[in-house]
Design a protein around this motif. Structure first.
Motif, PDB file in Angstrom:
ATOM      1  N   PRO A   1       0.782  -0.981  -0.099  1.00  0.00           N
ATOM      2  CA  PRO A   1       0.067   0.234   0.072  1.00  0.00           C
ATOM      3  C   PRO A   1       0.784   1.144  -0.202  1.00  0.00           C
ATOM      4  O   PRO A   1       1.783   1.207   0.503  1.00  0.00           O
ATOM      5  N   THR A   2       0.404   2.067  -0.722  1.00  0.00           N
ATOM      6  CA  THR A   2       1.272   3.341  -0.638  1.00  0.00           C
ATOM      7  C   THR A   2       0.227   4.817  -0.304  1.00  0.00           C
ATOM      8  O   THR A   2      -0.612   4.615   0.096  1.00  0.00           O
ATOM      9  N   ILE A   3       1.240   5.606   0.307  1.00  0.00           N
ATOM     10  CA  ILE A   3       0.657   6.763   0.902  1.00  0.00           C
ATOM     11  C   ILE A   3      -0.456   7.734  -0.225  1.00  0.00           C
ATOM     12  O   ILE A   3      -0.125   7.326  -1.465  1.00  0.00           O
ATOM     13  N   SER A   4      -1.510   8.289   0.181  1.00  0.00           N
ATOM     14  CA  SER A   4      -2.380   8.944  -0.528  1.00  0.00           C
ATOM     15  C   SER A   4      -1.879  10.581  -0.855  1.00  0.00           C
ATOM     16  O   SER A   4      -2.164  11.153  -2.125  1.00  0.00           O
ATOM     17  N   GLU A   5      -1.840  11.056   0.337  1.00  0.00           N
ATOM     18  CA  GLU A   5      -1.206  12.606   0.302  1.00  0.00           C
ATOM     19  C   GLU A   5       0.224  12.853   0.544  1.00  0.00           C
ATOM     20  O   GLU A   5       0.281  13.199   1.702  1.00  0.00           O
ATOM     21  N   TYR A   6       1.014  13.155  -0.569  1.00  0.00           N
ATOM     22  CA  TYR A   6       2.262  12.958  -0.194  1.00  0.00           C
ATOM     23  C   TYR A   6       2.744  14.628   0.133  1.00  0.00           C
ATOM     24  O   TYR A   6       3.431  14.857   1.153  1.00  0.00           O
ATOM     25  N   LYS A   7       1.787  15.572  -0.105  1.00  0.00           N
ATOM     26  CA  LYS A   7       1.969  17.038   0.297  1.00  0.00           C
ATOM     27  C   LYS A   7       2.022  17.033   1.734  1.00  0.00           C
ATOM     28  O   LYS A   7       2.554  17.786   2.540  1.00  0.00           O
ATOM     29  N   ASN A   8       0.845  16.466   2.478  1.00  0.00           N
ATOM     30  CA  ASN A   8       0.799  16.437   4.016  1.00  0.00           C
ATOM     31  C   ASN A   8       1.963  16.003   4.532  1.00  0.00           C
ATOM     32  O   ASN A   8       2.406  16.596   5.725  1.00  0.00           O
ATOM     33  N   ILE A   9       2.377  14.556   4.171  1.00  0.00           N
ATOM     34  CA  ILE A   9       3.462  14.085   4.757  1.00  0.00           C
ATOM     35  C   ILE A   9       4.785  14.815   4.585  1.00  0.00           C
ATOM     36  O   ILE A   9       5.672  15.026   5.408  1.00  0.00           O
ATOM     37  N   SER A  10       4.874  15.750   3.447  1.00  0.00           N
ATOM     38  CA  SER A  10       6.105  16.600   3.093  1.00  0.00           C
ATOM     39  C   SER A  10       6.188  17.621   4.278  1.00  0.00           C
ATOM     40  O   SER A  10       6.966  17.928   4.635  1.00  0.00           O
ATOM     41  N   THR A  11       4.838  18.087   4.542  1.00  0.00           N
ATOM     42  CA  THR A  11       4.743  19.205   5.609  1.00  0.00           C
ATOM     43  C   THR A  11       5.181  18.410   6.825  1.00  0.00           C
ATOM     44  O   THR A  11       6.053  19.236   7.818  1.00  0.00           O
TER      45      THR A  11
END
Length: 741
Positions: free
Chosen positions: A51-61
């Protein structure tokens, strides 16, 4: 049905995967950082099997917050005072290695046909060693007490600061897209200005605030205060045009000078571990296995460049600084890797969109490989030195030894040296504070007065008065304060024919002060009028109030120095009493140590091991140079002077711990521990035997109570004999009790 935010599901996936991979890496005794990177690779977009993450932008924060917390923690371990105490050996080693690797990295990238910006960032990424990895390897190999380890730790401190400077310079280059000399100079001067301002202000106010509010501080409030200060400095750094990570590092280094440093470090550790994990996982997400295959050749080249380049450059740097050949080789091989700062610099390049995406996974791969090689390089550095010693010519070894001896014997403490150093610090510090308070008044206070209080000429006069009040103590110190008075007087008396440099330096101070007044007044009045007023104000005010200004500045200076020196005032003498090849190590006395309860005279430490105990620290008291009648207690931290070999022998008895087999045995007993009662009858082997003769204690069991004729005996003496009809309560393993009865 309630919709669960994707951020929560992404974090769950990241943390579960990271937990599994780190458990595996812990089992195989590899650095946890690599486990986090592997976890990021598995949950990232480039591996479809999981499974992969959905929202990379949030994780980037979250990852950016992880960088801030990570740099804050590094700052807590850094301390500007440590930098001052690092000494020439570590500084020369670190700076020489960094300069060499900047050029080597740049030309390596250039030879592979990469863009100029990629080459700049590559050189920076290859020049900074990993503090986390080296400390972990030193702990695992038990070499933290070795003499060369102090040089390595000092070099890491210098490298951390240089990495911050490199980030500022790379940002400047990235924005201007060229290596502009004036812009680089402006960035360096701007960085120096803000570093001095933040550090001086932080040391003056923050330790005082923490001391006055100590009674109100719980762990919860201390954590909130520390994080609040960290994020406030992050905002200030961002507003000043620097990386947010710089602000976090600076606040950490300021708090490192306070007496609460260890407390804050302890409180922040779980948060650092959490957000640091998210950051390193985000690093792994950016790795594309296809890119690694495609760039296997550059990865191999850069790995060799990192290992051999950093090892050779660090060794030469240590030799130049005067270290013996063996310590230089050990230092060089210890610093031969890259780590967390390389990721942070790479992240900076990507965020500024000035480096190619392929460079990031390449650097991660090089870091991973060199992380694996680091423990082996450290472990076999002594053997490698032996190889060099056997094959090198005696003349070469003799030249190296003589150079090191001559270099370490050079101590320049002339009156001119001391005076010029004090002069430069006084000028630099007070000029920065003058400019800072002047700009504060001119750019913020004065416009507010003109708009909301008084405008026109009266507003200008009010602004001048406020500006002068804010800056006058520093103006006095800049122009009138006595600098190194004892050395100045000796220079004045001994060089009657050569007093012109002293007179010239005094004139320079007056001119700088005069120009400073003119600079401040120029915000409110025209230049000609400002110059005339500055001359009058400068002469009259200082003539009338010189003593009061001296008293005011002395109070401010005393408060700053008390705050600055409070944390380790008791340890200041250590550096002065370490002779020759000896050095000082702190040991925490283990509860298992056989020396507990003995006096220093009974221990005969000097006679048995050739070392001296120079200080004992307990929870509420510090005992410098303890007497021979002083006893050792569990948990004492003792500072010992000795050589590597002597200290290692002493450690075995002072800081002894349970062996792995003992821990396993005790764990089994703990998990199997039960409390059972046994009735003594004519067939019981305990009958008519004393407790100490029964063999119960030898089999890891314990008699905790005996009930006899209705009377209960708790914790009976070992001389008590068992009688028929006794009910005996025994604590021990269930298997042991079965064997006994």
């Amino acid at each position: 049905m309630h919709h669960l935010p994707e951020l929560i599901t992404d974090l769950a996936l990241i943390l579960v995967t990271a937990a599994i991979t780190t458990l595996i890496f812990k089992k195989i005794k590899q650095p946890l950082v690599l486990g986090y990177i592997i976890a990021g690779l598995l949950v990232g977009p480039n591996i479809k099997l999981f499974p992969t993450i959905s929202e990379y932008k949030n994780i980037s924060t979250w990852a950016e917050l992880g960088v801030i917390i990570l740099l804050f923690s590094l700052g807590l371990e850094f301390s500007f005072k440590k930098l001052i105490k690092v000494g020439g050996a570590s500084s020369i080693t670190a700076v020489f290695q960094i300069v060499v690797m900047l050029f080597v990295g740049y030309f390596a990238g250039h030879l592979m046909g990469w863009s100029q910006m990629n080459c700049f960032f590559l050189g920076a990424m290859l020049s900074i060693s990993s503090t986390t990895i080296i400390i972990r390897a030193f702990e695992e190999l038990d070499v933290k007490n070795k003499k060369y380890a102090s040089v390595v730790f000092g070099a890491l401190i210098v490298e951390d600061l240089v990495a911050i400077v490199l980030m500022v310079l790379l940002t400047t280059v990235a924005v201007s897209q060229q290596f502009a000399g004036m812009e680089m100079l402006y960035s360096i001067l701007k960085l120096i200005f803000f570093l001095i301002l933040w550090f001086a202000g932080g040391i003056y106010f923050i330790p005082t605030f923490l001391k006055k509010s100590r009674k109100l501080m719980t762990d919860e409030t201390m954590l909130l205060v520390a994080l609040g200060l960290c994020l406030t400095m992050v905002i200030l750094a961002d507003q000043a045009g620097f990386s947010p990570a710089l602000g976090a590092f600076i606040m950490g280094s300021i708090l490192a000078e306070t007496t609460e440093a260890e407390h804050v470090e302890h409180l922040i550790k779980p948060i650092k571990d959490l957000f640091g994990a998210v950051f390193f996982v985000s690093v792994g997400m950016m790795i594309d296995p296809g890119v690694l295959v495609e760039y296997a050749y550059p990865i191999g080249i850069l790995t060799l460049v990192t290992i051999f380049g950093k090892a050779i450059a660090s060794t030469i740097g240590a030799l130049i600084s005067g270290q013996p050949l063996k310590q230089s080789v050990q230092t060089g091989m210890s610093l031969a890797q890259i780590g967390e700062f390389s990721f942070i610099i790479a992240t900076l390049g990507l965020s500024l969109k000035v480096i190619s995406p392929f460079l990031y996974p390449i650097i991660v791969a090089v870091s991973a490989i060199t992380t694996f090689t680091t423990p082996y390089l450290i472990k076999y550095s002594g053997s490698f030195y032996g190889l060099i010693e056997r094959n090198a010519s005696p003349k070469f070894l003799r030249v190296i030894e003589n150079y090191g001896t001559d270099t370490q014997s050079i101590v320049v403490l002339s009156d001119w040296n001391i005076f010029l150093k004090s002069y430069a610090i006084n000028m630099l510090l007070n000029i920065v504070l003058l400019i800072a308070f002047g700009l504060l008044s001119a750019l913020y206070i004065y416009p507010f007065i003109q708009e909301h209080v008084i405008n026109g000429f009266n507003g200008s006069v009010t602004g001048i008065v406020i500006s002068f009040i804010l800056t006058v103590p520093f103006l006095w110190a800049l122009t009138m304060k006595q600098i190194a008075p004892a050395e100045y007087q000796r220079l004045w008396d001994n060089e009657k024919k050569g007093r012109s440099p002293l007179i010239l330096l005094g004139v320079v101070r007056l001119l700088v002060g005069l120009l400073s007044v003119g600079f401040l007044l120029s915000f409110y009045l025209d230049t000609a009028l400002a110059t005339i007023i500055s001359l009058i104000v400068f002469a009259v005010f200082f003539f009338l109030f010189s003593k009061r200004l001296q008293f005011l500045y002395d109070r401010m200076e005393k408060r700053f120095l008390v705050n600055f020196n409070e944390r380790d005032e008791a340890n200041d003498y250590k550096a002065k009493i370490t002779p020759w090849d000896a050095h000082i190590i702190e040991f925490k006395v283990s509860p298992l140590s056989p020396v507990i309860g003995k006096t220093l005279e009974e221990m005969a430490i000097r006679e048995a091991y050739g070392v001296n105990i120079i200080m004992i620290e307990r929870e509420y008291v510090t005992l410098p140079l303890p007497s021979r009648t002083e006893r050792i207690y569990p948990g004492d931290i003792i500072s010992v002077v000795g050589s590597d070999e002597q200290l290692l022998k002493l450690k075995e008895i002072i800081a002894c711990e349970l062996t792995a087999d003992e821990i396993e045995t005790y764990t089994l007993i703990k998990n199997d521990l039960v409390l059972k009662n046994v009735i003594v009858d004519k067939d019981t082997p305990l009958l008519n035997r004393a407790i100490k003769e029964s063999g119960i204690r030898e089999k890891r069991a314990l008699v905790v109570g005996v009930e006899r004729n209705g009377e209960r005996i708790l914790n009976p003496p070992s001389t008590l004999y068992f009688e028929e009809g006794d009910i005996v309560w025994i604590a021990g393993g269930s298997k042991v009790i079965k064997e006994l009865f």
